[in-house]
Scaffold this motif. Structure first.
Motif, PDB file in Angstrom:
ATOM      1  N   HIS A  84       0.483  -1.265   0.361  1.00 26.32           N
ATOM      2  CA  HIS A  84      -0.083  -0.048  -0.369  1.00 26.32           C
ATOM      3  C   HIS A  84       1.010   1.264  -0.302  1.00 26.32           C
ATOM      4  O   HIS A  84       0.842   2.283  -0.550  1.00 26.32           O
ATOM      5  N   LEU A 103      -2.306  -0.703  -5.714  1.00 21.14           N
ATOM      6  CA  LEU A 103      -3.035  -0.318  -4.849  1.00 21.14           C
ATOM      7  C   LEU A 103      -4.575  -1.750  -4.704  1.00 21.14           C
ATOM      8  O   LEU A 103      -4.915  -2.431  -3.863  1.00 21.14           O
ATOM      9  N   TRP A 105      -5.262  -5.011  -2.723  1.00 20.79           N
ATOM     10  CA  TRP A 105      -6.690  -4.678  -1.998  1.00 20.79           C
ATOM     11  C   TRP A 105      -7.718  -6.270  -2.141  1.00 20.79           C
ATOM     12  O   TRP A 105      -7.974  -7.205  -1.303  1.00 20.79           O
TER      13      TRP A 105
END
Length: 142
Positions: free
Chosen positions: A92, A108, A112
């Motif tokens: 991240h 990102l 996730w």
């Protein structure tokens, strides 16, 4: 002439009678932590893996710190989930640093997606009383 009255500021020792046993000593530290029941182990293992989806590394860190001395399974699974979430934290950070170029948004999204997919897989494995291993992680906590 000497004064034989006891000083009120000094602690008084009870008189020991000849041949009497000394009083038993109390344990010096706190009592050892109570073990966790198998049902609670399963529940907290599920929360360690699935909690990372919502709270990141905070959920497995708290669970590991609380239960590491009470359950071998929670010690292992808490460290496993914590190491995975810390690895995703690095992803991240790299993603946000490189967000101004296209690769940052991909990093990102991948971090996730990995958190959701592998967190669910870990929670499902924990619900079946299995010890889950993430396919990739950096080992920060041993």
């Amino acid at each position: 002439m000497t004064d034989t009255t006891p000083d009120p500021q000094e602690p008084q020792q009870p008189a020991q009678q000849p041949g009497a046993q000394p009083p038993p000593q109390q344990p010096a530290g706190p009592y050892p932590p109570a073990p966790v029941s198998p049902a609670d182990e399963r529940t907290w293992s599920i929360l360690a893996h699935a909690g990372g989806i919502v709270l990141g590394f905070i959920a497995p860190l708290i669970i590991w710190l609380i239960f590491r001395e009470r359950s071998q399974r929670l010690d292992d699974q808490g460290k496993e989930a914590l190491n995975f979430q810390l690895t995703l934290l690095i992803a991240h950070v790299v993603g946000w640093v490189t967000i101004w170029i296209f690769i940052g948004s991909l990093i990102l999204f991948a971090a996730w997606a990995c958190a959701v997919i592998f967190g669910i897989l870990g929670a499902v494995a924990a619900s079946r009383d299995e010890w889950y291993r993430y396919p990739f992680k950096i080992t920060f906590v041993k």
